[in-house]
Design a protein around this motif. Structure first.
Motif, mmCIF file in Angstrom:
data_model
loop_
_atom_site.group_PDB
_atom_site.id
_atom_site.type_symbol
_atom_site.label_atom_id
_atom_site.label_comp_id
_atom_site.label_asym_id
_atom_site.label_seq_id
_atom_site.Cartn_x
_atom_site.Cartn_y
_atom_site.Cartn_z
ATOM 1 N N SER A 264 40.415 20.387 40.275
ATOM 2 C CA SER A 264 41.001 21.082 39.360
ATOM 3 C C SER A 264 42.628 21.913 39.940
ATOM 4 C CB SER A 264 40.500 22.487 38.622
ATOM 5 O OG SER A 264 40.040 23.143 39.654
ATOM 6 N N THR A 265 42.582 21.940 41.440
ATOM 7 C CA THR A 265 43.495 22.445 42.043
ATOM 8 C C THR A 265 44.925 21.595 41.883
ATOM 9 O OG1 THR A 265 42.833 21.402 44.101
ATOM 10 C CG2 THR A 265 42.112 23.746 43.461
ATOM 11 N N PHE A 266 44.723 20.413 41.436
ATOM 12 C CA PHE A 266 45.595 19.242 41.470
ATOM 13 C C PHE A 266 46.845 19.702 40.266
ATOM 14 C CE2 PHE A 266 43.333 15.362 42.959
ATOM 15 C CZ PHE A 266 43.105 15.835 44.144
ATOM 16 N N ILE A 267 46.481 20.665 39.572
ATOM 17 C CA ILE A 267 47.548 20.890 38.396
ATOM 18 C C ILE A 267 47.836 22.319 38.639
ATOM 19 C CG2 ILE A 267 46.342 19.457 36.552
ATOM 20 C CD1 ILE A 267 45.160 21.993 35.364
ATOM 21 N N ILE A 268 47.584 22.754 39.734
ATOM 22 C CA ILE A 268 48.099 24.174 40.207
ATOM 23 C C ILE A 268 49.207 23.925 41.239
ATOM 24 C CG2 ILE A 268 47.437 26.424 41.256
ATOM 25 C CD1 ILE A 268 44.691 25.837 40.599
ATOM 26 N N PRO A 269 50.243 24.892 40.984
ATOM 27 C CA PRO A 269 51.614 24.654 41.916
ATOM 28 C C PRO A 269 51.092 25.083 43.311
ATOM 29 C CG PRO A 269 51.977 26.085 40.243
ATOM 30 C CD PRO A 269 50.581 25.939 39.886
ATOM 31 N N VAL A 270 51.782 24.296 44.315
ATOM 32 C CA VAL A 270 51.422 24.371 45.892
ATOM 33 C C VAL A 270 51.597 25.622 46.268
ATOM 34 C CG1 VAL A 270 52.138 23.687 48.086
ATOM 35 C CG2 VAL A 270 51.524 21.952 46.191
ATOM 36 N N ALA A 271 52.754 26.447 45.829
ATOM 37 C CA ALA A 271 53.128 27.557 46.231
ATOM 38 C C ALA A 271 52.356 28.844 45.420
ATOM 39 C CB ALA A 271 54.709 27.973 45.872
ATOM 40 N N SER A 272 51.506 28.535 44.459
ATOM 41 C CA SER A 272 50.852 29.419 43.826
ATOM 42 C C SER A 272 49.687 30.152 44.609
ATOM 43 C CB SER A 272 49.902 28.914 42.287
ATOM 44 O OG SER A 272 49.160 29.915 41.721
ATOM 45 N N SER A 273 49.354 31.384 44.324
ATOM 46 C CA SER A 273 48.486 32.186 44.892
ATOM 47 C C SER A 273 47.059 31.794 44.486
ATOM 48 C CB SER A 273 48.703 33.785 44.632
ATOM 49 O OG SER A 273 48.275 33.843 43.247
ATOM 50 N N GLU A 274 46.959 31.049 43.567
ATOM 51 C CA GLU A 274 45.585 30.585 43.112
ATOM 52 C C GLU A 274 45.219 29.204 44.068
ATOM 53 O OE1 GLU A 274 45.483 29.863 38.937
ATOM 54 O OE2 GLU A 274 46.490 31.983 38.390
ATOM 55 N N ASN A 275 46.114 28.683 44.567
ATOM 56 C CA ASN A 275 45.905 27.413 45.310
ATOM 57 C C ASN A 275 45.264 27.610 46.472
ATOM 58 O OD1 ASN A 275 45.931 24.863 46.487
ATOM 59 N ND2 ASN A 275 47.823 24.278 45.187
ATOM 60 N N LYS A 276 44.163 27.304 46.683
ATOM 61 C CA LYS A 276 43.392 27.542 47.997
ATOM 62 C C LYS A 276 43.898 26.816 49.255
ATOM 63 C CE LYS A 276 39.035 28.624 45.660
ATOM 64 N NZ LYS A 276 37.595 28.465 45.453
ATOM 65 N N ASN A 277 44.644 25.752 48.873
ATOM 66 C CA ASN A 277 45.040 24.773 49.975
ATOM 67 C C ASN A 277 46.449 25.376 50.544
ATOM 68 O OD1 ASN A 277 42.763 23.277 49.857
ATOM 69 N ND2 ASN A 277 43.700 21.956 48.040
ATOM 70 N N ASN A 278 47.091 26.428 49.661
ATOM 71 C CA ASN A 278 48.162 26.718 50.223
ATOM 72 C C ASN A 278 48.465 27.545 51.469
ATOM 73 O OD1 ASN A 278 50.756 27.888 50.466
ATOM 74 N ND2 ASN A 278 50.962 28.940 48.660
ATOM 75 N N ILE A 279 48.846 27.339 52.674
ATOM 76 C CA ILE A 279 48.591 27.779 53.912
ATOM 77 C C ILE A 279 49.348 29.147 53.858
ATOM 78 C CG2 ILE A 279 50.841 26.862 54.840
ATOM 79 C CD1 ILE A 279 47.677 27.310 56.770
ATOM 80 N N ALA A 280 50.272 29.507 52.944
ATOM 81 C CA ALA A 280 50.628 30.806 52.880
ATOM 82 C C ALA A 280 49.860 31.851 52.357
ATOM 83 C CB ALA A 280 52.005 30.903 51.759
ATOM 84 N N ASN A 281 48.904 31.343 51.629
ATOM 85 C CA ASN A 281 47.911 32.273 51.052
ATOM 86 C C ASN A 281 46.440 32.388 52.136
ATOM 87 O OD1 ASN A 281 49.325 32.432 48.704
ATOM 88 N ND2 ASN A 281 48.176 30.448 47.797
ATOM 89 N N PHE A 282 46.703 31.539 53.256
ATOM 90 C CA PHE A 282 45.334 31.588 53.965
ATOM 91 C C PHE A 282 44.863 33.032 54.532
ATOM 92 C CE2 PHE A 282 43.411 31.288 58.422
ATOM 93 C CZ PHE A 282 42.325 30.777 58.173
ATOM 94 N N PHE A 283 46.032 33.812 55.151
ATOM 95 C CA PHE A 283 45.959 34.915 55.703
ATOM 96 C C PHE A 283 45.570 36.212 54.826
ATOM 97 C CE2 PHE A 283 48.319 32.696 58.900
ATOM 98 C CZ PHE A 283 47.583 32.922 59.903
ATOM 99 N N SER A 284 46.172 36.190 53.568
ATOM 100 C CA SER A 284 45.983 36.990 52.560
ATOM 101 C C SER A 284 44.762 36.907 51.830
ATOM 102 C CB SER A 284 46.995 36.957 51.333
ATOM 103 O OG SER A 284 47.097 35.732 50.912
ATOM 104 N N ASN A 285 44.048 35.441 51.619
ATOM 105 C CA ASN A 285 42.847 35.375 51.421
ATOM 106 C C ASN A 285 41.680 35.788 52.269
ATOM 107 O OD1 ASN A 285 43.916 34.058 49.083
ATOM 108 N ND2 ASN A 285 43.458 31.988 49.750
ATOM 109 N N ALA A 286 42.269 35.678 53.789
ATOM 110 C CA ALA A 286 41.343 36.237 54.680
ATOM 111 C C ALA A 286 40.916 37.610 54.519
ATOM 112 C CB ALA A 286 41.685 35.968 56.185
ATOM 113 N N LYS A 287 42.074 38.286 54.197
ATOM 114 C CA LYS A 287 42.017 39.805 54.004
ATOM 115 C C LYS A 287 41.154 40.234 53.070
ATOM 116 C CE LYS A 287 46.346 40.966 56.402
ATOM 117 N NZ LYS A 287 47.794 41.601 56.296
ATOM 118 N N LYS A 288 41.485 39.534 51.787
ATOM 119 C CA LYS A 288 40.637 39.738 50.703
ATOM 120 C C LYS A 288 39.109 39.185 50.748
ATOM 121 C CE LYS A 288 44.623 38.749 47.336
ATOM 122 N NZ LYS A 288 45.008 37.649 46.589
ATOM 123 N N SER A 289 38.856 38.339 51.412
ATOM 124 C CA SER A 289 37.688 37.790 51.772
ATOM 125 C C SER A 289 36.691 39.010 52.517
ATOM 126 C CB SER A 289 37.346 36.714 52.620
ATOM 127 O OG SER A 289 36.000 36.583 52.841
#
Length: 417
Positions: A264-289
């Motif tokens: 289902s991530t195939f239809i989510i923008p690469v730059a979106s915060s909802e995309n788990k594969n986006n490296i830009a969200n890696f650190f923010s997701n780690a903090k949220k975790s």
């Protein structure tokens, strides 16, 4: 061309959406008969919306004589002429990649790929392989959106983009369908193709072609599917034009490029915060975790307190004592739970006639248990001949009968008076 699209929803939900847009569905396949995929590829069985007509299509019944089609009788579709309201429409599971009815053997995958799309300009020409289908067997192909690849560095790099309607509605592609029965087989196979046209201004940077998208529930769709129109016309040809509505287009994961991948991530923008594969969200997701783990610990602690002590009230900052519900006269306000191990005796200090503090005998000290708020208030009421240790006022002169019996605790000067 359109070589990949998304259809990750159930057939029952598609049926509901179509009916919400005044597109009746008299019959539909079960959910498990249609493939649900966010990476829908040629050869998959997709959802097709069409008029409920015989396998030979709308209009006259054709017969083959020496390889040519000849009309022997007109099979009328009276409902399409006399009472258009009685036309039945249905959803049907079909295989993507049109196989013409005259095909004798199952084609290979390479041949199938050549018929996944039909160009609008090829339909404008007379004759051709699409001649029968464009007149008798028109349909709508249902999708959520489609993919197209942007070529960079002279075609060495391809970046997938996902295109969808801005209003999040289903996409209705103009298509053609057919039914074939191979030699030596009793099984019929239904297949379809998607019609493409020139790209609109929004998608011209991406590719020069795009699918023909018809507006949901529009008169254009009713015209396209009308079984009473069994001959190709300029009116039908005019429907094959670039989409004029608003579209969203954005880059997505390159994993969609491999057939067989599905997410289902195939239809989510690469730059979106909802995309788990986006490296830009890696650190923010780690903090949220990490924050989420702390919150879970607090919740678990509160659940433990609830199980042991009753409903836990939110504690004030710095307050470590738990609170429990008690019955009382103050709106059942929660009170701090008593800590039995830390209870200390209260010592009363009396004053003699000269105002000096008299220390009581340690043996006479009694620990009184607090039984109720009412008793606490009663015990806290000051008696006569006593004063607070912090008060400077002189107490009332006490009577001889009220003097303490333990004279040894008085000042030595009192004995010489």
């Amino acid at each position: 061309m359109c070589g990949r699209y998304a259809l990750g929803i159930r057939a029952s939900f598609v049926r509901y959406q179509l009916q919400e847009h005044d597109m009746p569905v008299a019959d539909a396949p079960d959910d498990d008969e249609v493939r649900q995929s966010y990476n829908f590829a040629p050869g998959y069985h997709g959802l097709v919306y069409r008029a409920d007509v015989p396998d030979y299509g709308a209009g006259a019944r054709p017969t083959n004589e020496e390889g040519s089609q000849k009309v022997t009788e007109v099979v009328s579709n009276p409902t399409s002429i006399e009472d258009p309201k009685e036309i039945r429409y249905k959803l049907q599971a079909m295989k993507w990649g049109l196989v013409p009815f005259w095909t004798k053997r199952n084609p290979d995958y390479g041949s199938l790929m050549r018929t996944i799309n039909a160009r609008d300009d090829s339909l404008a020409a007379k004759g051709g392989m699409w001649n029968t289908m464009k007149q008798r067997k028109r349909c709508i192909v249902i999708a959520q959106g489609f993919y197209e690849w942007l070529k960079k560095n002279e075609g060495k790099e391809k970046i997938p983009h996902y295109v969808k309607r801005k209003d999040e509605q289903l996409m209705c592609f103009a298509g053609l369908w057919d039914c074939v029965q191979y030699e030596g087989s009793d099984e019929k196979q239904y297949t379809y193709t998607i019609i493409t046209t020139d790209s609109n201004k929004r998608l011209s940077f991406l590719h020069d072609r795009m699918p023909v998208i018809l507006e949901n529930g529009s008169e254009d769709i009713r015209t396209w599917l009308d079984p009473g129109r069994s001959e190709w016309s300029k009116e039908l040809q005019s429907l094959l034009r670039p989409f004029e509505g608003e579209l969203d287009c954005y880059p997505v994961s390159k994993d969609v490029g491999k057939v067989g991948n599905n997410s289902s991530t195939f239809i989510i923008p690469v730059a979106s915060s909802e995309n788990k594969n986006n490296i830009a969200n890696f650190f923010s997701n780690a903090k949220k975790s990490a924050k989420g783990k702390e919150e879970k610990k607090e919740i678990k602690h509160e659940e433990t307190d609830i199980g042991e002590k009753g409903n836990v009230i939110e504690h004030n900052p710095g307050e470590t004592r738990p609170t429990v519900e008690r019955s009382g006269s103050e709106d059942n306000a929660p009170l701090p739970a008593p800590d039995v191990g830390s209870v200390k005796p209260s010592i009363k200090r009396e004053h003699n006639s000269s105002g000096d503090i008299v220390e009581p005998d340690p043996k006479s000290i009694k620990i009184e248990q607090q039984t109720s708020p009412t008793k606490l208030l009663r015990n806290a009421t000051p008696k006569k001949n006593t004063r607070s240790a912090t008060s400077n006022e002189t107490s009332t002169k006490s009577s001889p009968t009220k003097r303490t019996k333990d004279a040894g605790s008085q000042k030595i000067t009192n004995f010489y008076k």
